[in-house]
Enzyme design. Sequence first.
Site, mmCIF file in Angstrom:
data_model
loop_
_atom_site.group_PDB
_atom_site.id
_atom_site.type_symbol
_atom_site.label_atom_id
_atom_site.label_comp_id
_atom_site.label_asym_id
_atom_site.label_seq_id
_atom_site.Cartn_x
_atom_site.Cartn_y
_atom_site.Cartn_z
ATOM 1 N N ASP A 1 42.309 28.526 55.905
ATOM 2 C CA ASP A 1 43.758 28.545 56.124
ATOM 3 C C ASP A 1 44.136 29.507 57.241
ATOM 4 O O ASP A 1 43.347 30.380 57.624
ATOM 5 C CB ASP A 1 44.440 28.964 54.808
ATOM 6 C CG ASP A 1 45.818 28.352 54.635
ATOM 7 O OD1 ASP A 1 46.423 27.942 55.644
ATOM 8 O OD2 ASP A 1 46.298 28.292 53.484
ATOM 9 N N MET A 2 45.353 29.387 57.762
ATOM 10 C CA MET A 2 45.862 30.266 58.827
ATOM 11 C C MET A 2 47.372 30.186 58.726
ATOM 12 O O MET A 2 47.970 29.220 59.164
ATOM 13 C CB MET A 2 45.375 29.714 60.170
ATOM 14 C CG MET A 2 45.398 30.629 61.362
ATOM 15 S SD MET A 2 47.030 31.140 61.904
ATOM 16 C CE MET A 2 46.641 31.940 63.410
ATOM 17 N N ASP B 1 35.857 -3.826 94.227
ATOM 18 C CA ASP B 1 36.766 -3.863 95.376
ATOM 19 C C ASP B 1 38.202 -4.185 94.979
ATOM 20 O O ASP B 1 39.118 -4.095 95.789
ATOM 21 C CB ASP B 1 36.288 -4.917 96.396
ATOM 22 C CG ASP B 1 35.079 -4.426 97.156
ATOM 23 O OD1 ASP B 1 34.808 -3.202 97.073
ATOM 24 O OD2 ASP B 1 34.401 -5.250 97.789
ATOM 25 N N ARG C 1 54.740 36.622 56.052
ATOM 26 C CA ARG C 1 54.076 36.436 54.750
ATOM 27 C C ARG C 1 53.263 37.697 54.401
ATOM 28 O O ARG C 1 52.158 37.622 53.884
ATOM 29 C CB ARG C 1 53.157 35.213 54.775
ATOM 30 C CG ARG C 1 53.047 34.526 53.422
ATOM 31 C CD ARG C 1 51.922 33.511 53.382
ATOM 32 N NE ARG C 1 51.987 32.720 52.170
ATOM 33 C CZ ARG C 1 50.947 32.240 51.513
ATOM 34 N NH1 ARG C 1 49.740 32.448 51.940
ATOM 35 N NH2 ARG C 1 51.101 31.537 50.434
ATOM 36 N N ASP D 1 52.193 21.178 53.612
ATOM 37 C CA ASP D 1 52.439 21.771 52.293
ATOM 38 C C ASP D 1 53.469 20.946 51.533
ATOM 39 O O ASP D 1 53.775 21.235 50.376
ATOM 40 C CB ASP D 1 52.956 23.207 52.442
ATOM 41 C CG ASP D 1 51.812 24.190 52.620
ATOM 42 O OD1 ASP D 1 50.651 23.783 52.439
ATOM 43 O OD2 ASP D 1 52.074 25.356 52.938
ATOM 44 N N ASP E 1 43.994 29.940 46.703
ATOM 45 C CA ASP E 1 44.294 31.364 46.894
ATOM 46 C C ASP E 1 44.291 32.117 45.555
ATOM 47 O O ASP E 1 44.547 31.530 44.510
ATOM 48 C CB ASP E 1 45.683 31.442 47.529
ATOM 49 C CG ASP E 1 45.925 32.753 48.219
ATOM 50 O OD1 ASP E 1 45.127 33.670 48.031
ATOM 51 O OD2 ASP E 1 46.928 32.842 48.943
HETATM 52 C C1 GLA Z 1 49.159 27.881 52.537
HETATM 53 C C2 GLA Z 1 48.517 26.526 52.338
HETATM 54 C C3 GLA Z 1 48.655 26.119 50.887
HETATM 55 C C4 GLA Z 1 48.006 27.158 50.001
HETATM 56 C C5 GLA Z 1 48.607 28.525 50.277
HETATM 57 C C6 GLA Z 1 47.854 29.616 49.544
HETATM 58 O O1 GLA Z 1 50.524 27.807 52.374
HETATM 59 O O2 GLA Z 1 49.085 25.581 53.191
HETATM 60 O O3 GLA Z 1 48.067 24.855 50.667
HETATM 61 O O4 GLA Z 1 46.624 27.176 50.222
HETATM 62 O O5 GLA Z 1 48.582 28.844 51.665
HETATM 63 O O6 GLA Z 1 48.389 30.861 49.762
#
Ligand code: GLA
Length: 698
Positions: free
Chosen positions: A451-452, A42, A416, A520, A340
């Site tokens: 990654d993206m 309440d 890129r 990065d 990569d």
């Molecule tokens: C991005 C990621 C990095 C690395 C590169 C590879 O920039 O943040 O850590 O993996 O891609 O191309």
Amino acid sequence: MPIHTSPNRWVLETQHTAYAFGLNSAGLLTHHYWGARLPRLDDYPIPADPAGFASTDGFGHFIPEEFPGYAGTKYIDPCLKVTFADEVRDVVLRYVDFSVKNSPQPALSIRLKDVYYPLTVTLHYRPHPDYDLIERWVTLENLGSEPIHVERIFSAKWTLPPGDDYSLTHMVGRHVDEFNLWREPLTPGLKTIESRRLIPSHRAAPWFAIDRAASEDAGEVWFGTLAWSGNFRISAEVTEFASTRVSIGLNDWDFGWKLQPGEPLVTPAAISGYTQSGFGGASRQLQAYVRDEILPHGQVPHKILYNSWEATLFDVDEASQSALAEIAARMGIELFVMDDGWFHNRNWDNAGLGDWWPDKKKFPNGLGNLIEKVNSLGMDFGLWVEPEMVNPDSDLYRAHPEWVIHFPTRARTESRNQLILNMARTDVQDYILGVLDKLLTENKISFIKWDMNRAASEPGWPDAPGDQRELWVRYVWGVYRVWGELRQRHPDVIWQSCASGGGRADYGILRLADQVWISDNTEATARLHIQEGYSQYLPAITMEAWVTDWNEGFMPLEFRFHVSMCGALGVGGNLIKWTESERELAAECIRQYKEIRAVVQLGGQYRLLSAQKNAYSALQYVSQDQAEGVLFVFRVHTPEKFNIPQIHLRGLDPEALYSVEGCGEPRSGLAWLEVGLKVELKNLQSRVLRIKRVSPNL
Ligand code: GLA
């Protein structure tokens, strides 16, 4: 029981907080309390019944509705905006009923329905008592026979106690400069933090904190986040009548949804909390919740990894990686990750994405030999992928140019050198699922960095079954589906979320990934800033942090290690170039980290001196049982003769006896909290001091 119900009032209680709402006399679902838990039900105020102010502001404008639709004379920022089949754009919601489900966790649902049209809106509430958090989400259903066009659907509106004297803290950033804290007074009007890039992005984090004169240690903070890995929107509104509210949900910018009969739309979850323990208290609530409730493996500290990216870039092959792996293993590294460059025709960033099989020239026998080598050195093996992307120069793109996000009449802008596969399409999802599943089935892979690396442009989906603008949401669902399915098929794999660093760090992706590559930028002093921002809503266990060669000319290796030891330690320098004495120092730091890793990754975190505000900083972690802790202190660069201020420890049992490494005789927890300690450092020096409870009593 955290959910209290009655025919017209609902109270959600957590350990220390409460959230209450109910029907006012006009039948509108009205917010009425969010703050400290009160002794009696309440005690909570009853829903407001305000009158209008003038002919220019009807009463609807004054009601802090839980989930206002755009309708009538309310001019506040609504949570829902639709156009019905007959072009009517006014959504008048009325309460229908409520229900409580006890499994998997107690949750309350409140059903609202438009007074005329066949649209129901169900508001879901799930209290998380141990973390003082409340989770909210919404289900929208079309019970009619014609589509309803949705232009906006948020997950929640959070209403603060009446007043317009609040400050908003949020984060801004860029690539290699993520998570900068920004605190500003909230003034009348609308302040929006958002992403329009397909991922949450570096530009803004999906997190807010609102306070009235709170500090790191004390004061009221209302805070929240959205479990969503795409475009989000957080709008803080202060009305001209001193009412402050925050909406959070899918960004309605370029959003559109054709709500078909029988196909409910469920929004992402909004998670919010209240504390009287300042920004630090807010962070600890969120961090513990992520560890315990969200992460797939939140109770298992991460292995120390080596990542070859900064050492070899795209120039990877069996010999180069084996040479690095041998040194890494000698230093005590537990997981070797090849970044990569390993897959078909990938020699630079202009080709290969999409063709996820080992490059024949670099790995003539596949990945097996390297993996065996890494395993024979006593380490697990991990790999980098960027599944959502395609280079125009790839077999995949040549076969399926229609699979990318595009408008047929417009350029396909590359970033890129890559385009984005339309993950909203099930054929694309199935393809990605197939290749990644094959990779994981055929190779002994324990870790994947997903990654993206670009944001969306020309966001078209020419053959979309519904509104093309559903892409923004269906894409994210597609990522969740593929990733989720892979997780189920390969449950022991640890996943890392990366988007050019920290572009996708949210509670949606962390149901799939256990950790985040947060930037990065691996330069240690920049990293101190970035890590502090990140810690506002995410725990150290998710924060992968490599020691690299940035500034190696003047930045001591030990300092670089100490910075990375504040999270999930990794190494990313070019070990081939490291001297024997550097490798020995690294091995020593790694040995030390193994001793403190459980406290860092699973303990409570206290930001004692802010790195974003000062050229020095201190950070402390304390185990959940308060028996152990670790203190990190850093001095970057300040004029000489400067002394780091007294450091007051936190999180210790005041009535137990503790020793702090190198700081004299044991003292009571209370003494370390109140009197504190002094750590003298020169520029670019750092310390890691162990804290131990030597006796539970004084
Ligand atoms: C991005 C990621 C990095 C690395 C590169 C590879 O920039 O943040 O850590 O993996 O891609 O191309």
